[in-house]
Design a protein around this motif. Sequence first.
Motif, PDB file in Angstrom:
ATOM      1  N   MET A  35       0.748  -1.392   0.042  1.00 32.48           N
ATOM      2  CA  MET A  35      -0.073   0.100   0.120  1.00 32.48           C
ATOM      3  C   MET A  35       0.832   1.495   0.119  1.00 32.48           C
ATOM      4  SD  MET A  35      -2.700  -1.229   2.828  1.00 32.48           S
ATOM      5  CE  MET A  35      -3.922   0.083   2.541  1.00 32.48           C
ATOM      6  N   ALA A  68      -4.237   3.021  -2.942  1.00 38.68           N
ATOM      7  CA  ALA A  68      -3.467   1.933  -1.729  1.00 38.68           C
ATOM      8  C   ALA A  68      -4.321   0.700  -1.406  1.00 38.68           C
ATOM      9  CB  ALA A  68      -2.992   2.980  -0.829  1.00 38.68           C
ATOM     10  N   GLY A  72      -3.398  -3.146  -1.718  1.00 35.92           N
ATOM     11  CA  GLY A  72      -3.527  -3.822  -0.528  1.00 35.92           C
ATOM     12  C   GLY A  72      -4.437  -5.094  -0.779  1.00 35.92           C
TER      13      GLY A  72
END
Length: 255
Positions: A35, A68, A72
């Motif tokens: 991330m 992000a 992730g």
Amino acid sequence: MMGGGQYDPNDFSDTALGLVSTQSFPAIVGTADMMLKSAEVALVGYEKIGSGHCTAIVRGGISNVRLAVAAGVEAAEQFGQEVSSLVIARPLANLEAVLPIGKLLADAAQGSGDSRLSNQAIGLLETRGFPAMVGAADVMLKSADVQLSAHETIGDGLCTVIIRGAVADVAVAVEAGMHEAERIGELHAVMVIPRPLSDLEQTLPLASCWIEQPLPLRLPIVSKKVAEAELLEPLNLEVAPTKRETQMELEEPPT
């Protein structure tokens, strides 16, 4: 990260919180690393709620947080550990005050410093059961030039040992630790993260363990007679000689 001095922690008009959850501590650290490296966000902490569930929380601009979190989730799915994810746009101040993310918000406002691990790697090995983790840690330290930084527990019997060192050494150590953990008990997850960013370093239990050289364990060796003498000294008492000592004194030839 996040623009240094241009970042205002009190301006919520264009910020977001991103959360990604896994069922392994190495997996959540690897997810957080992805991330951080995929968008301009700050890692503000982890939340561990037991039974192996861990959540990484990031903060930044709304578009960056969305990128992000997507990265992730993809990483967590590759690890086989994705549980859930969430993006909260324009969170109110009270929400951030209650969530476990307050400590690093001020650090994000000042900008992150250079990581002391920028030329190294972090290795994480998670087992179910403490003996397997300790055995794996011992083998890792003996198999390569790495340092033991800390260990982490997240419930459900899951324990993670964290090491650091050069990328090649960490890789060798983690592989050796995997075999030992499987021999002793249950290996649950492993992760090697090369060149971690400073945000990641600050959220791991590493800062208080910068032991560059392993130190031998030194224990005081005190004879029983000396210990008794030190104990009785405040009372102005004498330690009575033993029967053997008295006999040796009587047998000494006259000078």
